[in-house]
Design a protein around this motif. Structure first.
Motif, PDB file in Angstrom:
ATOM      1  N   MET A   1      50.131  31.941  53.264  1.00  0.00           N
ATOM      2  CA  MET A   1      49.606  31.160  52.237  1.00  0.00           C
ATOM      3  C   MET A   1      48.243  30.417  52.767  1.00  0.00           C
ATOM      4  SD  MET A   1      51.421  27.764  50.221  1.00  0.00           S
ATOM      5  CE  MET A   1      50.695  26.264  50.162  1.00  0.00           C
ATOM      6  N   SER A   2      48.356  29.921  53.964  1.00  0.00           N
ATOM      7  CA  SER A   2      47.273  29.066  54.440  1.00  0.00           C
ATOM      8  C   SER A   2      45.800  30.029  54.798  1.00  0.00           C
ATOM      9  CB  SER A   2      47.326  28.708  55.951  1.00  0.00           C
ATOM     10  OG  SER A   2      47.665  29.783  56.846  1.00  0.00           O
ATOM     11  N   THR A   3      45.920  31.332  54.221  1.00  0.00           N
ATOM     12  CA  THR A   3      44.885  32.214  54.261  1.00  0.00           C
ATOM     13  C   THR A   3      44.397  32.395  52.986  1.00  0.00           C
ATOM     14  OG1 THR A   3      46.066  34.100  54.546  1.00  0.00           O
ATOM     15  CG2 THR A   3      45.394  33.217  56.613  1.00  0.00           C
ATOM     16  N   LEU A   4      44.867  32.279  52.023  1.00  0.00           N
ATOM     17  CA  LEU A   4      44.641  32.403  50.708  1.00  0.00           C
ATOM     18  C   LEU A   4      43.475  31.285  50.251  1.00  0.00           C
ATOM     19  CD1 LEU A   4      47.887  33.131  48.838  1.00  0.00           C
ATOM     20  CD2 LEU A   4      46.124  34.907  49.885  1.00  0.00           C
ATOM     21  N   VAL A   5      42.613  31.620  49.402  1.00  0.00           N
ATOM     22  CA  VAL A   5      41.611  30.679  48.949  1.00  0.00           C
ATOM     23  C   VAL A   5      41.202  31.063  47.315  1.00  0.00           C
ATOM     24  CG1 VAL A   5      40.509  30.400  51.046  1.00  0.00           C
ATOM     25  CG2 VAL A   5      39.678  32.176  49.871  1.00  0.00           C
ATOM     26  N   GLY A   6      40.475  30.250  46.800  1.00  0.00           N
ATOM     27  CA  GLY A   6      40.253  30.758  45.281  1.00  0.00           C
ATOM     28  C   GLY A   6      41.063  31.206  44.403  1.00  0.00           C
ATOM     29  N   THR A   7      40.883  32.325  43.689  1.00  0.00           N
ATOM     30  CA  THR A   7      41.883  32.874  42.583  1.00  0.00           C
ATOM     31  C   THR A   7      43.298  33.248  43.191  1.00  0.00           C
ATOM     32  OG1 THR A   7      40.881  35.037  42.717  1.00  0.00           O
ATOM     33  CG2 THR A   7      39.821  33.380  41.113  1.00  0.00           C
ATOM     34  N   ALA A   8      43.233  33.961  44.469  1.00  0.00           N
ATOM     35  CA  ALA A   8      44.515  34.242  45.228  1.00  0.00           C
ATOM     36  C   ALA A   8      45.482  33.115  45.174  1.00  0.00           C
ATOM     37  CB  ALA A   8      44.152  34.971  46.444  1.00  0.00           C
ATOM     38  N   MET A   9      44.721  31.789  45.850  1.00  0.00           N
ATOM     39  CA  MET A   9      45.616  30.877  45.692  1.00  0.00           C
ATOM     40  C   MET A   9      46.028  30.078  44.591  1.00  0.00           C
ATOM     41  SD  MET A   9      47.029  28.464  47.848  1.00  0.00           S
ATOM     42  CE  MET A   9      46.342  28.204  49.476  1.00  0.00           C
ATOM     43  N   ASP A  10      45.062  30.094  43.619  1.00  0.00           N
ATOM     44  CA  ASP A  10      45.579  29.917  42.315  1.00  0.00           C
ATOM     45  C   ASP A  10      46.790  30.441  41.732  1.00  0.00           C
ATOM     46  OD1 ASP A  10      43.430  27.919  42.319  1.00  0.00           O
ATOM     47  OD2 ASP A  10      42.109  28.950  41.108  1.00  0.00           O
ATOM     48  N   TRP A  11      46.479  31.993  41.827  1.00  0.00           N
ATOM     49  CA  TRP A  11      47.716  32.924  41.576  1.00  0.00           C
ATOM     50  C   TRP A  11      49.096  32.628  42.335  1.00  0.00           C
ATOM     51  CZ3 TRP A  11      50.233  36.229  44.929  1.00  0.00           C
ATOM     52  CH2 TRP A  11      51.200  37.194  44.414  1.00  0.00           C
ATOM     53  N   PHE A  12      48.812  32.333  43.680  1.00  0.00           N
ATOM     54  CA  PHE A  12      50.175  32.129  44.473  1.00  0.00           C
ATOM     55  C   PHE A  12      50.810  30.607  43.917  1.00  0.00           C
ATOM     56  CE2 PHE A  12      52.167  30.110  48.158  1.00  0.00           C
ATOM     57  CZ  PHE A  12      53.197  30.862  48.268  1.00  0.00           C
ATOM     58  N   ILE A  13      49.935  29.625  43.819  1.00  0.00           N
ATOM     59  CA  ILE A  13      50.481  28.350  43.081  1.00  0.00           C
ATOM     60  C   ILE A  13      51.301  28.447  41.890  1.00  0.00           C
ATOM     61  CG2 ILE A  13      49.872  25.852  42.584  1.00  0.00           C
ATOM     62  CD1 ILE A  13      47.809  26.349  44.853  1.00  0.00           C
ATOM     63  N   SER A  14      50.567  29.332  41.037  1.00  0.00           N
ATOM     64  CA  SER A  14      51.216  29.595  39.832  1.00  0.00           C
ATOM     65  C   SER A  14      52.640  30.238  39.734  1.00  0.00           C
ATOM     66  CB  SER A  14      50.187  30.245  38.967  1.00  0.00           C
ATOM     67  OG  SER A  14      50.296  31.529  39.221  1.00  0.00           O
ATOM     68  N   LEU A  15      53.015  31.054  40.822  1.00  0.00           N
ATOM     69  CA  LEU A  15      54.347  31.518  40.777  1.00  0.00           C
ATOM     70  C   LEU A  15      55.094  30.387  40.621  1.00  0.00           C
ATOM     71  CD1 LEU A  15      53.758  33.954  43.893  1.00  0.00           C
ATOM     72  CD2 LEU A  15      53.950  34.634  41.383  1.00  0.00           C
ATOM     73  N   PRO A  16      56.481  30.914  39.840  1.00  0.00           N
ATOM     74  CA  PRO A  16      57.671  29.845  39.698  1.00  0.00           C
ATOM     75  C   PRO A  16      58.511  29.527  41.156  1.00  0.00           C
ATOM     76  CG  PRO A  16      57.783  31.621  38.202  1.00  0.00           C
ATOM     77  CD  PRO A  16      56.705  32.133  39.104  1.00  0.00           C
ATOM     78  N   ASP A  17      58.814  28.363  41.267  1.00  0.00           N
ATOM     79  CA  ASP A  17      59.363  28.271  42.498  1.00  0.00           C
ATOM     80  C   ASP A  17      60.935  29.024  42.429  1.00  0.00           C
ATOM     81  OD1 ASP A  17      58.099  25.966  43.015  1.00  0.00           O
ATOM     82  OD2 ASP A  17      59.143  24.413  42.238  1.00  0.00           O
ATOM     83  N   GLY A  18      60.983  29.771  43.736  1.00  0.00           N
ATOM     84  CA  GLY A  18      62.186  30.584  43.854  1.00  0.00           C
ATOM     85  C   GLY A  18      62.017  31.896  43.468  1.00  0.00           C
ATOM     86  N   HIS A  19      60.814  32.363  42.777  1.00  0.00           N
ATOM     87  CA  HIS A  19      60.596  33.560  42.431  1.00  0.00           C
ATOM     88  C   HIS A  19      60.536  34.489  43.385  1.00  0.00           C
ATOM     89  CE1 HIS A  19      58.989  36.186  39.155  1.00  0.00           C
ATOM     90  NE2 HIS A  19      58.204  36.618  40.155  1.00  0.00           N
ATOM     91  N   VAL A  20      60.103  34.206  44.798  1.00  0.00           N
ATOM     92  CA  VAL A  20      59.787  35.113  45.755  1.00  0.00           C
ATOM     93  C   VAL A  20      60.847  35.002  46.800  1.00  0.00           C
ATOM     94  CG1 VAL A  20      58.027  35.864  47.536  1.00  0.00           C
ATOM     95  CG2 VAL A  20      57.242  35.131  45.281  1.00  0.00           C
ATOM     96  N   ALA A  21      61.760  35.972  46.933  1.00  0.00           N
ATOM     97  CA  ALA A  21      62.596  35.839  48.147  1.00  0.00           C
ATOM     98  C   ALA A  21      62.461  36.462  49.441  1.00  0.00           C
ATOM     99  CB  ALA A  21      63.788  36.441  47.456  1.00  0.00           C
ATOM    100  N   SER A  22      61.277  37.318  49.626  1.00  0.00           N
ATOM    101  CA  SER A  22      60.811  37.673  50.721  1.00  0.00           C
ATOM    102  C   SER A  22      59.236  38.110  50.731  1.00  0.00           C
ATOM    103  CB  SER A  22      61.557  39.062  51.007  1.00  0.00           C
ATOM    104  OG  SER A  22      61.258  40.136  50.229  1.00  0.00           O
ATOM    105  N   PHE A  23      58.753  38.253  51.952  1.00  0.00           N
ATOM    106  CA  PHE A  23      57.455  38.534  52.137  1.00  0.00           C
ATOM    107  C   PHE A  23      57.109  40.114  51.542  1.00  0.00           C
ATOM    108  CE2 PHE A  23      54.064  40.630  54.335  1.00  0.00           C
ATOM    109  CZ  PHE A  23      52.867  39.818  54.163  1.00  0.00           C
ATOM    110  N   ALA A  24      58.217  41.015  51.492  1.00  0.00           N
ATOM    111  CA  ALA A  24      57.997  42.388  51.125  1.00  0.00           C
ATOM    112  C   ALA A  24      57.849  41.909  49.492  1.00  0.00           C
ATOM    113  CB  ALA A  24      59.180  43.157  51.458  1.00  0.00           C
TER     114      ALA A  24
END
Length: 67
Positions: A1-24
């Motif tokens: 997460m620390s390497t994301l910026v701009g729209t990629a960071m906005d997209w990541f932040i918009s993911l619902p809590d618990g939506h992602v269970a793994s890096f894959a």
């Protein structure tokens, strides 16, 4: 997460809590999100759209065509 910026960071932040269970899963979601925004690779049919502009020299045309 620390390497994301701009729209990629906005997209990541918009993911619902618990939506992602793994890096894959995160990796797959990221590719799906951004691969659709990639321009399609050129194909031979694209060459039919290349035209020399009126008043354009052959040298200018060849240089533009090559670019």
């Amino acid at each position: 997460m620390s390497t994301l910026v701009g729209t990629a960071m906005d997209w990541f932040i918009s993911l619902p809590d618990g939506h992602v269970a793994s890096f894959a899963q995160l990796s797959k979601l990221f590719r799906v999100q951004y691969i659709a925004n990639r321009a399609p690779p050129p194909n031979s049919y694209d060459l039919f759209d290349v035209r020399q502009y009126q008043g354009e020299s052959m040298k200018e045309f060849v240089n533009r065509f090559g670019a």
